[in-house]
Design a protein around this motif. Structure first.
Motif, PDB file in Angstrom:
ATOM      1  N   LEU A 634      -9.396  -1.495  -3.674  1.00  0.00           N
ATOM      2  CA  LEU A 634     -10.419  -0.481  -4.068  1.00  0.00           C
ATOM      3  C   LEU A 634     -10.214  -0.562  -5.419  1.00  0.00           C
ATOM      4  CD1 LEU A 634     -12.041   1.912  -4.032  1.00  0.00           C
ATOM      5  CD2 LEU A 634     -10.240   3.558  -4.090  1.00  0.00           C
ATOM      6  N   THR A 635     -11.147  -1.331  -6.234  1.00  0.00           N
ATOM      7  CA  THR A 635     -11.364  -1.367  -7.666  1.00  0.00           C
ATOM      8  C   THR A 635     -12.421  -0.798  -8.546  1.00  0.00           C
ATOM      9  OG1 THR A 635     -11.136  -3.416  -9.149  1.00  0.00           O
ATOM     10  CG2 THR A 635     -12.370  -3.774  -7.177  1.00  0.00           C
ATOM     11  N   ASP A 636     -11.969  -0.450  -9.735  1.00  0.00           N
ATOM     12  CA  ASP A 636     -13.231  -0.237 -10.399  1.00  0.00           C
ATOM     13  C   ASP A 636     -14.089  -1.347 -11.014  1.00  0.00           C
ATOM     14  OD1 ASP A 636     -14.563   1.186 -12.177  1.00  0.00           O
ATOM     15  OD2 ASP A 636     -13.348   1.263 -13.871  1.00  0.00           O
ATOM     16  N   VAL A 637     -15.123  -1.327 -11.438  1.00  0.00           N
ATOM     17  CA  VAL A 637     -15.902  -2.468 -11.748  1.00  0.00           C
ATOM     18  C   VAL A 637     -15.514  -2.983 -12.865  1.00  0.00           C
ATOM     19  CG1 VAL A 637     -18.271  -3.261 -11.977  1.00  0.00           C
ATOM     20  CG2 VAL A 637     -17.673  -1.878  -9.937  1.00  0.00           C
ATOM     21  N   VAL A 638     -15.841  -2.139 -13.882  1.00  0.00           N
ATOM     22  CA  VAL A 638     -15.828  -2.545 -15.565  1.00  0.00           C
ATOM     23  C   VAL A 638     -14.404  -2.346 -16.172  1.00  0.00           C
ATOM     24  CG1 VAL A 638     -16.935  -2.198 -17.651  1.00  0.00           C
ATOM     25  CG2 VAL A 638     -18.189  -1.889 -15.887  1.00  0.00           C
ATOM     26  N   MET A 639     -13.882  -3.270 -16.399  1.00  0.00           N
ATOM     27  CA  MET A 639     -12.367  -3.075 -16.989  1.00  0.00           C
ATOM     28  C   MET A 639     -12.094  -4.508 -17.751  1.00  0.00           C
ATOM     29  SD  MET A 639      -9.785  -1.870 -14.069  1.00  0.00           S
ATOM     30  CE  MET A 639     -10.323  -3.023 -12.706  1.00  0.00           C
ATOM     31  N   PRO A 640     -11.310  -4.051 -18.881  1.00  0.00           N
ATOM     32  CA  PRO A 640     -10.961  -5.053 -19.828  1.00  0.00           C
ATOM     33  C   PRO A 640     -10.130  -6.169 -19.118  1.00  0.00           C
ATOM     34  CG  PRO A 640      -9.470  -3.333 -20.293  1.00  0.00           C
ATOM     35  CD  PRO A 640     -10.499  -2.913 -19.307  1.00  0.00           C
ATOM     36  N   LYS A 644     -11.819 -10.498 -13.582  1.00  0.00           N
ATOM     37  CA  LYS A 644     -12.752  -9.597 -13.242  1.00  0.00           C
ATOM     38  C   LYS A 644     -12.657  -9.186 -11.876  1.00  0.00           C
ATOM     39  CE  LYS A 644     -14.376  -9.939 -17.387  1.00  0.00           C
ATOM     40  NZ  LYS A 644     -14.003  -8.567 -18.749  1.00  0.00           N
ATOM     41  N   CYS A 645     -13.393  -7.840 -11.494  1.00  0.00           N
ATOM     42  CA  CYS A 645     -13.106  -7.422 -10.442  1.00  0.00           C
ATOM     43  C   CYS A 645     -13.954  -8.583  -9.251  1.00  0.00           C
ATOM     44  CB  CYS A 645     -14.196  -6.230 -10.078  1.00  0.00           C
ATOM     45  SG  CYS A 645     -15.950  -6.424 -10.476  1.00  0.00           S
ATOM     46  N   ALA A 646     -14.957  -9.442  -9.670  1.00  0.00           N
ATOM     47  CA  ALA A 646     -15.385 -10.523  -8.874  1.00  0.00           C
ATOM     48  C   ALA A 646     -14.264 -11.368  -8.623  1.00  0.00           C
ATOM     49  CB  ALA A 646     -16.410 -11.162  -9.478  1.00  0.00           C
ATOM     50  N   ASP A 647     -13.299 -11.693  -9.214  1.00  0.00           N
ATOM     51  CA  ASP A 647     -12.299 -12.490  -9.007  1.00  0.00           C
ATOM     52  C   ASP A 647     -11.442 -12.121  -7.966  1.00  0.00           C
ATOM     53  OD1 ASP A 647     -12.923 -14.389 -11.351  1.00  0.00           O
ATOM     54  OD2 ASP A 647     -12.003 -13.077 -12.604  1.00  0.00           O
ATOM     55  N   LEU A 648     -11.345 -10.738  -7.980  1.00  0.00           N
ATOM     56  CA  LEU A 648     -10.440 -10.262  -6.967  1.00  0.00           C
ATOM     57  C   LEU A 648     -11.214 -10.124  -5.571  1.00  0.00           C
ATOM     58  CD1 LEU A 648      -9.131  -6.825  -8.467  1.00  0.00           C
ATOM     59  CD2 LEU A 648      -8.067  -9.172  -8.285  1.00  0.00           C
ATOM     60  N   ALA A 649     -12.592 -10.022  -5.533  1.00  0.00           N
ATOM     61  CA  ALA A 649     -13.400 -10.404  -4.157  1.00  0.00           C
ATOM     62  C   ALA A 649     -13.271 -11.684  -3.941  1.00  0.00           C
ATOM     63  CB  ALA A 649     -14.714  -9.885  -4.712  1.00  0.00           C
ATOM     64  N   GLU A 650     -13.280 -12.805  -4.696  1.00  0.00           N
ATOM     65  CA  GLU A 650     -13.132 -14.141  -4.350  1.00  0.00           C
ATOM     66  C   GLU A 650     -11.840 -14.393  -3.657  1.00  0.00           C
ATOM     67  OE1 GLU A 650     -15.286 -16.593  -4.201  1.00  0.00           O
ATOM     68  OE2 GLU A 650     -17.057 -15.449  -5.363  1.00  0.00           O
ATOM     69  N   TRP A 651     -10.898 -13.861  -4.146  1.00  0.00           N
ATOM     70  CA  TRP A 651      -9.530 -14.022  -3.572  1.00  0.00           C
ATOM     71  C   TRP A 651      -9.453 -13.459  -2.150  1.00  0.00           C
ATOM     72  CZ3 TRP A 651      -5.957 -10.915  -1.502  1.00  0.00           C
ATOM     73  CH2 TRP A 651      -4.577 -11.536  -1.210  1.00  0.00           C
ATOM     74  N   ALA A 652     -10.073 -12.082  -2.044  1.00  0.00           N
ATOM     75  CA  ALA A 652     -10.123 -11.423  -0.870  1.00  0.00           C
ATOM     76  C   ALA A 652     -10.859 -12.208   0.174  1.00  0.00           C
ATOM     77  CB  ALA A 652     -10.475 -10.070  -0.899  1.00  0.00           C
ATOM     78  N   PHE A 653     -12.097 -12.816  -0.196  1.00  0.00           N
ATOM     79  CA  PHE A 653     -12.725 -13.619   0.822  1.00  0.00           C
ATOM     80  C   PHE A 653     -12.207 -14.875   1.104  1.00  0.00           C
ATOM     81  CE2 PHE A 653     -16.547 -16.034   1.953  1.00  0.00           C
ATOM     82  CZ  PHE A 653     -17.236 -14.939   2.972  1.00  0.00           C
ATOM     83  N   VAL A 659      -9.894 -10.096   3.313  1.00  0.00           N
ATOM     84  CA  VAL A 659      -9.614  -8.498   3.133  1.00  0.00           C
ATOM     85  C   VAL A 659     -10.748  -7.758   2.569  1.00  0.00           C
ATOM     86  CG1 VAL A 659      -8.158  -7.090   1.590  1.00  0.00           C
ATOM     87  CG2 VAL A 659      -7.161  -9.195   2.437  1.00  0.00           C
ATOM     88  N   PRO A 660     -11.076  -6.669   3.124  1.00  0.00           N
ATOM     89  CA  PRO A 660     -12.274  -5.999   2.580  1.00  0.00           C
ATOM     90  C   PRO A 660     -12.056  -5.347   1.204  1.00  0.00           C
ATOM     91  CG  PRO A 660     -11.223  -4.576   4.266  1.00  0.00           C
ATOM     92  CD  PRO A 660     -10.364  -5.784   4.366  1.00  0.00           C
ATOM     93  N   VAL A 661     -13.068  -5.219   0.303  1.00  0.00           N
ATOM     94  CA  VAL A 661     -12.919  -4.649  -1.149  1.00  0.00           C
ATOM     95  C   VAL A 661     -14.026  -3.774  -1.129  1.00  0.00           C
ATOM     96  CG1 VAL A 661     -13.061  -5.336  -3.595  1.00  0.00           C
ATOM     97  CG2 VAL A 661     -12.348  -7.009  -1.731  1.00  0.00           C
ATOM     98  N   ILE A 662     -13.651  -2.490  -1.819  1.00  0.00           N
ATOM     99  CA  ILE A 662     -14.419  -1.616  -2.310  1.00  0.00           C
ATOM    100  C   ILE A 662     -14.575  -1.344  -3.757  1.00  0.00           C
ATOM    101  CG2 ILE A 662     -15.159   0.895  -2.125  1.00  0.00           C
ATOM    102  CD1 ILE A 662     -13.746   1.017   0.602  1.00  0.00           C
ATOM    103  N   TYR A 663     -15.895  -1.672  -4.498  1.00  0.00           N
ATOM    104  CA  TYR A 663     -16.039  -1.558  -5.781  1.00  0.00           C
ATOM    105  C   TYR A 663     -16.340   0.109  -6.084  1.00  0.00           C
ATOM    106  CZ  TYR A 663     -16.696  -6.571  -6.738  1.00  0.00           C
ATOM    107  OH  TYR A 663     -16.716  -7.786  -7.023  1.00  0.00           O
ATOM    108  N   ALA A 664     -15.632   0.366  -7.148  1.00  0.00           N
ATOM    109  CA  ALA A 664     -16.014   2.019  -7.457  1.00  0.00           C
ATOM    110  C   ALA A 664     -16.588   2.053  -8.922  1.00  0.00           C
ATOM    111  CB  ALA A 664     -14.718   2.717  -7.435  1.00  0.00           C
ATOM    112  N   SER A 665     -17.782   2.418  -8.864  1.00  0.00           N
ATOM    113  CA  SER A 665     -18.682   2.291 -10.138  1.00  0.00           C
ATOM    114  C   SER A 665     -19.231   3.712 -10.532  1.00  0.00           C
ATOM    115  CB  SER A 665     -19.573   1.242 -10.039  1.00  0.00           C
ATOM    116  OG  SER A 665     -20.448   1.184 -11.314  1.00  0.00           O
TER     117      SER A 665
END
Length: 725
Positions: A634-640, A644-653, A659-665
């Motif tokens: 469960l990750t926020d979208v915009v962070m310094p 980036k959150c997209a990298d976490l999704a790439e790792w999970a996929f 691993v399922p990913v939920i973006y919170a925005s």
């Protein structure tokens, strides 16, 4: 205090080279006075001017003190930046009398327009004739008195000169054609020839010899036709040969226009005409013909084509520029309406925050087992939902997006828009909605429709000037041919939307100009005169019709007709309920906001999840790569940070078992919209969310991952997300 902050923000929002020059200029020695003391209506019109792509200027007061935007600075050439803050009469002395009349007319509340007006202006040290389209509109103070003039300058010199050159070219073309006809009628030709086909000998007179650069002896004795074709321009040779062959084969008249000569001597356009003669057996015998000089006509044609292409390019550029400016003006108008609602929105937000704060403070004084605790918690949650709804409405209204028609149910539209309309008109104006039992659906752009209704509401507020009533009504109408006459509509079924107010009304003279761009009578000085013109354009583009009626002292009514849609409106989303959880999953929570991170972790732990936490995406990636078992991210979208959150999704996929990913925005038009596509194992959850919604999304994501429904998630979640942006 609110006014001071607002003014400061407005100055900071002025962007561009000219805006910086205005902010840095010492206005204390001008009739306008120090910039910090400028009235709000002056700041508003300057802001509209600075945001515009067209050359625009403000002529303020009796002196016509000059302010302008970047496009006007470019138009003024070497005069920039010297003329900033000068009187318009002094800035353009060669047009002093004209500009004096413009300033005086604006202070009388008059609008002026000039098309292709000619001026002798000094440019680069020399006097040059230029042509301009000029539009002047008065600017009113808060009391409704004209205090300045808004000028729009469009230089049309290029187009005027192109049209003049085109007219000259057309005249030259007609003259050349007339000379050709005279030459043909009088026998003034460039030569005659005859081709003896069997002997393959071309003979001609002395004029033919000069045209083709042959000697008199050569044309007397004759030469093969291949020698004559060799003198033809290489680009025309194959076509001329084909026309000759066709005439010989079919007997059709020969007519060809081509160039003869050489690269060194130059090419001359001629027109050759002839026919083929046959013997008694039907075999081709001879081919007589005549050649005529058409050089002047062909040059005139080429020149005319070039000028026409140039004019077409200019027209295309002008159309593209107009489309871009209209889009900017629509967005500026939307922001003006948003600004008008700021007071009401701030009031509601402060009430919402007070409700949350009051309930949370009360919880500090109550023991945990007090019977009032659940009620106070529920009240705080309901206040959060009210704030989230208000934020969602503002984001939807302020969003810049292309036109996208959808099927609209009037009842749902009025229910969802009523609160926003109330903010626009203020607490002193009551709002009433009237609908039939079964209103028909219609299909238009929802965003632009809301913008139109909000602008009508703001117009009503300004016309009422205090306490009054604003009514929005809907009715089902079937129009016959008589009812459609003069409305540019076809007979059929329509939905009529009516917006009426109990304001001061309009005179017949004002009513006649109601849809005219830049025409405004608003007393507060904030109006651009674009509201009704933009509504008119939107309605016409949507295939509808708009009409305004008004009576002094009674009020104004705006009627809009849209074609009925036979399609069904999409069903509203159902309210989520709490989902039962097994509580045996490990969730990694990633958020850079400590308060959000702590509350989310606490909620998940209360749901009996094992929770890992990280304050940024880089730390989260380290946790994942360490080998700790994680069932969901469960990750926020915009962070310094670089990760980036997209990298976490790439790792999970990329894992053997994704691993399922939920973006919170908190804002769906953030960096996600650059791609517009989510990975198959990714879900989007909008902030603020309730614990029930979070539980439901986690449960759904875990169940789909466990059952291997990744493909199904991709089809539904990705399409839903793409539609939302």
């Amino acid at each position: 205090m609110t006014s001071t902050v607002s003014d400061h923000l407005q100055l900071d929002s002025w962007i561009g080279e000219t805006a910086r020059a205005i902010r840095q200029f010492d206005w204390s020695n001008t009739p306008l006075g120090a910039i910090d003391d400028w009235p709000q209506h002056l700041r508003s019109v300057v802001q509209v001017m600075l945001r515009n792509a067209l050359p625009m200027a403000v002529l303020w007061g009796e002196e016509g003190t000059l302010l302008y935007n970047d496009a006007y600075a470019k138009f003024s050439g070497a005069r920039y930046p010297r003329i900033l803050g000068m009187s318009i009469v002094e800035a353009w002395p060669e047009a002093a009398e004209f500009n004096r009349n413009v300033v005086d007319a604006g202070l009388r509340g008059e609008s002026l327009s000039y098309h292709d007006i000619s001026f002798e202006l000094a440019r680069e040290g020399e006097s040059a004739e230029v042509w301009l389209d000029l539009h002047y509109s008065p600017v009113a103070s808060n009391e409704g008195l004209p205090v300045g003039t808004l000028a729009i300058v469009v230089e049309t010199t290029g187009r005027v000169l192109l049209e003049r050159n085109r007219a000259s070219a057309e005249a030259a073309f007609r003259e050349a054609s007339e000379r050709l006809q005279l030459a043909l009628n009088s026998g003034a030709v460039r030569g005659t020839f005859v081709w003896e086909i069997r002997a393959n000998r071309v003979k001609g007179d002395e004029r033919f010899a000069r045209t083709f650069a042959f000697t008199d002896d050569e044309v007397d004795t004759g030469f093969p036709i291949e020698r004559a074709l060799a003198v033809v321009h290489p680009a025309d040779r194959e076509r001329v040969s084909a026309l000759i062959s066709r005439t010989v084969r079919d007997g059709t008249p020969y007519r060809a226009e081509y160039r003869v000569g050489s690269e060194d001597e130059g090419w001359t356009w001629i027109a050759a005409s002839g026919r083929c003669e046959y013997d008694a057996d039907g075999q081709p015998r001879r081919f007589p013909g005549v050649i005529v000089d058409i050089h002047d006509r062909k040059i005139a044609e080429e020149r005319l084509k070039e000028l026409t292409r140039g004019l077409e390019d200019k027209v295309s550029e002008a159309v593209a520029a107009r489309v871009a400016v209209e889009a900017q003006l629509r967005q500026s108008l939307k922001m003006e309406a948003l600004g008008a609602m700021t007071g009401g929105v701030a009031h509601d937000f402060n009430n919402t925050l007070q409700a949350i704060s009051g309930n949370l403070q009360l919880l500090q004084y109550l023991p945990p087992d007090d019977s009032r605790v659940p009620a106070r918690v529920q009240a705080a949650l309901e206040a959060v939902q009210r704030g989230a709804k208000l934020a969602s409405q503002l984001l939807s209204f302020a969003r810049r997006q292309p036109q996208s028609p959808v099927v609209i149910n009037p009842r749902r539209l009025f229910d969802e828009l009523r609160e926003l309309l109330q903010h626009a008109v203020g607490s002193g104006v009551s709002i009433a909605t009237l609908l039939p039992d079964h209103p028909w659906n219609f299909c238009v752009d929802r965003n632009q429709l809301e913008n139109a209704l909000l602008n009508l509401a703001i117009n009503a507020r300004d016309a009422i000037r205090g306490d009054g009533k604003f009514t929005v009504a809907c009715s089902n109408e079937t129009l016959d041919a008589v009812a459609c006459e003069g409305k540019d509509l076809r007979p059929g079924e329509y939905v009529r939307l009516t917006a009426s107010d109990t304001g001061s009304g309009m005179t017949p003279e004002v009513l006649e100009r109601a849809f005219e761009p830049f025409f405004t009578t608003k007393p507060d000085g904030h109006g651009t005169g674009l509201g009704l013109s933009m509504v008119f354009g939107f309605v016409k583009q949507s295939g509808g019709h708009i009409a305004v009626s008004s009576t002094i002292g009674v009020g104004t009514t705006v009627e809009i007709l849209f074609p009925r849609s036979g399609d069904h409106e999409s069903a509203p989303a159902e309210t989520p309920t709490m989902t039962a959880l097994t509580g045996n999953a490990t969730v990694l929570v990633v958020d850079d906001d400590p308060a959000v991170l702590a509350s989310t972790v606490a909620i998940l732990e209360a749901m009996h999840f094992a929770v890992l936490k990280a304050s940024n995406d880089a730390a989260a990636l380290s946790v994942l790569e360490s080998g700790l078992g994680v069932d969901l991210i469960l990750t926020d979208v915009v962070m310094p940070g670089r990760v980036k959150c997209a990298d976490l999704a790439e790792w999970a996929f990329a894992q053997a078992r994704p691993v399922p990913v939920i973006y919170a925005s908190g804002y769906t038009r953030d960096i996600l919209s650059r791609d517009g596509v989510l990975r198959p194992n990714v879900t989007l959850l909008n902030k603020p969310y309730r614990a029930e919604m979070l539980a439901r999304e986690i449960s759904t994501a875990l169940q789909r991952a466990a059952q291997g429904f990744i493909a199904d998630m991709y089809v539904h979640k990705t399409c839903a997300f793409c539609a939302s942006i």
